[in-house]
Design a protein around this motif. Structure first.
Motif: not given
Length: 256
Positions: A37-42, A73-81, A86-96
């Protein structure tokens, strides 16, 4: 396994060189990026763009797993245009992560430090930090750096940083009344932000005796998303992006 420390200027060429080394025929690689998720930081935008450019043409040879401790943050990373991935990979939630995670991290800390960290102190810190792995890792880093001061000091420093009331207050005061009320609705678990009751609450926050039009919550959501305060998880499902801010909002609701 490699850790790309230092600045992005230094890390980007090393990562690019590593990826290019798999351009030879019949070479395959599984690339696992932890705390992705750090890759989503400006601050890391250039690195993220470079990484995607390197991976786009090598999908047959290189498979990638992006792992992270912040689902929002991961959802923003792959879900915001506007994001590089953006749109590069699907998300698969893991057990907390829970008790086993805490035990494993304590064991690792105790191999590194001459001041053993008691499991009971670590579990107490994990609970105090709302069972958030990202916050718990900050606590452990602080403990390792100043282990002689003990667990309580590390926890206090961590709470001061992640639950910084002054920053949250400033953010809160910058918001429009409708945006504040919408945040209250989200943290209280309201799912239909466009319903009649929700729009009546927004109307009351604006000093009106009636429900606001549906474009009011729509515009409010857009402002909150643009400010990186709220993330759309799914259709009609919105979440406050910063876990610490969300907790601060819930506590504010209880106080009010």
């Amino acid at each position: 396994e490699a850790e790309l420390g230092g600045t992005d200027t230094a890390a980007t060429p090393r990562l690019t060189e590593l990826i290019r080394s798999f351009d030879k025929p019949n070479r395959r690689m599984l690339l696992v990026l932890d705390e992705a998720q750090v890759l989503a930081e400006s601050a890391h935008t250039d690195l993220a763009h470079s990484l995607r450019a390197s991976l786009d043409g090598r999908k047959q040879n290189i498979k990638v797993i992006f792992a992270g401790s912040s689902e929002a943050t991961l959802r923003r990373m792959f879900g915001r245009s506007t994001e590089p991935f953006y749109n590069w990979a699907p998300l698969e939630p893991f057990e907390l992560l829970g008790e086993d995670f805490v035990r494993a991290m304590v064991a690792k800390v105790n191999r590194l430090s001459k001041y053993p960290l008691a499991q009971k102190d670590a579990f107490a810190a994990f609970e105090a930090l709302k069972r958030t792995p990202e916050f718990f890792r900050r606590y452990l880093n602080r403990y390792l750096t100043y282990a002689d001061l003990g667990s309580k000091a590390a926890l206090l420093d961590t709470e001061t940083h992640v639950f910084n009331d002054a920053n949250f207050v400033n953010t809160w005061h910058r918001l429009l009344p409708a945006d504040r009320e919408l945040l209250r609705l989200i943290v209280s678990g309201v799912t239909d932000l466009f319903s009649e009751p929700s729009r009546r609450r927004l109307g009351a926050a604006l000093g009106l005796d009636e429900a606001v039009a549906k474009n009011v919550p729509q515009q409010s959501l857009r402002r909150l998303q643009d400010a990186d305060l709220v993330l759309r998880m799914d259709y009609g499902d919105y979440r406050v992006q910063d876990d610490a801010f969300a907790e601060w909002l819930r506590n504010r609701e209880l106080e009010d």
